[in-house]
Design an enzyme around this catalytic site. Structure first.
Site, mmCIF file in Angstrom:
data_model
loop_
_atom_site.group_PDB
_atom_site.id
_atom_site.type_symbol
_atom_site.label_atom_id
_atom_site.label_comp_id
_atom_site.label_asym_id
_atom_site.label_seq_id
_atom_site.Cartn_x
_atom_site.Cartn_y
_atom_site.Cartn_z
ATOM 1 N N CYS A 1 77.036 -68.462 55.874
ATOM 2 C CA CYS A 1 77.879 -67.850 54.863
ATOM 3 C C CYS A 1 77.584 -67.078 53.653
ATOM 4 C CB CYS A 1 79.076 -68.837 54.685
ATOM 5 S SG CYS A 1 80.379 -68.304 53.789
ATOM 6 N N ASP B 1 78.727 -67.619 51.083
ATOM 7 C CA ASP B 1 78.791 -68.704 49.766
ATOM 8 C C ASP B 1 77.475 -68.999 49.032
ATOM 9 O OD1 ASP B 1 79.338 -71.294 48.676
ATOM 10 O OD2 ASP B 1 81.228 -70.892 49.616
ATOM 11 N N ARG C 1 76.977 -71.467 47.528
ATOM 12 C CA ARG C 1 76.412 -72.974 47.536
ATOM 13 C C ARG C 1 75.774 -73.280 48.702
ATOM 14 N NH1 ARG C 1 82.590 -74.715 46.838
ATOM 15 N NH2 ARG C 1 82.478 -73.141 48.361
ATOM 16 N N HIS D 1 80.158 -73.950 57.010
ATOM 17 C CA HIS D 1 79.993 -74.926 55.988
ATOM 18 C C HIS D 1 81.432 -75.542 55.710
ATOM 19 C CE1 HIS D 1 81.341 -72.773 52.490
ATOM 20 N NE2 HIS D 1 81.157 -71.668 53.245
ATOM 21 N N CYS E 1 84.713 -73.746 53.740
ATOM 22 C CA CYS E 1 84.641 -72.422 53.636
ATOM 23 C C CYS E 1 85.810 -71.721 53.126
ATOM 24 C CB CYS E 1 83.948 -72.033 54.949
ATOM 25 S SG CYS E 1 83.647 -70.192 55.128
HETATM 26 CO CO CO Z 1 81.984 -69.928 53.460
#
Ligand code: CO
Length: 209
Positions: A42, A44, A46, A98, A101
């Site tokens: 992803c 993302d 993080r 994750h 998400c």
């Molecule tokens: Co995500």
């Protein structure tokens, strides 16, 4: 708060640190990249691919998009996949979702988010397909987390059924697709137990063909 100037300073310090420990580090990377792994994860912020699994530049080939999708008609993902399989000859493909998400959660909301709603269509369809299972779970986090896992499993299937993979396996290549889910809460990866190393395993797991 960091500003752009800080990032350049950080970069100088990072590069200096690398060459102090290993003077040949960058010279070696210039000559060639030979990663053993392809990471499909992803976007993302993080979920930083290399950092989570403790790998240096040159060790992980990375493709990231919102909600770690491997859509069979997406030219971006397919180009990465073909290059990783045929040119870099990676040994393992890690599909990494994750928990929590935002893409997966957005796909379950009955509100408009714009263009991303189109991108997330496969997850909405997946949620409908697994509605009975999801409805047994408490509303909210538990359902989202399970949908994150189901999404990873579906993307593992997409990768494992991809013609590039099937061709590589036909040639007897040692190549495994794995499905992982990462927890932002504790930094740990869970193996979802859906690893596929050949066409027979793909067929047994997903029953497609
Ligand atoms: Co995500």
């Amino acid at each position: 708060m960091t500003v752009i100037r800080d990032l350049i300073d950080n970069n100088r310090n990072w590069a200096k640190g690398k060459t102090e420990v290993d003077p040949d580090f960058f010279a070696r990377l210039v000559r060639q990249q030979s990663p053993s792994y392809l990471w499909i994860g992803c976007s993302d912020s993080r979920v930083p691919a290399n950092e989570i699994v403790g790998l240096d530049p040159g060790e992980l080939f990375v493709h990231r998009n919102v909600a770690n999708l491997a859509p069979p008609q997406d030219a971006n993902y397919l180009s990465v996949l073909q290059y990783a399989v045929e040119m870099l000859k990676v040994r393992d493909i890690l599909v990494v979702g994750h928990y929590g998400c935002g893409g997966v959660i957005a796909a379950t909301e009955h509100t408009h988010h714009g263009l991303i709603d189109h991108w997330l269509t496969p997850i909405r369809l997946l949620a409908t397909e697994h509605q009975a299972e999801l409805d047994l779970l408490p509303e909210g986090k538990a359902r989202h987390d399970r949908l994150c896992e189901l999404n990873v499993i579906r993307q593992v299937r997409n990768v494992a059924m991809n013609p590039f993979l099937l061709a590589a396996w036909e040639q007897g290549r040692d190549l495994t697709v794995h499905g992982w889910c990462y927890s932002i809460e504790n930094g740990l990866v869970s193996d979802l137990g859906v690893s596929i190393s050949n066409r027979t395993e793909a067929k047994d797991m997903f029953g497609d063909r």
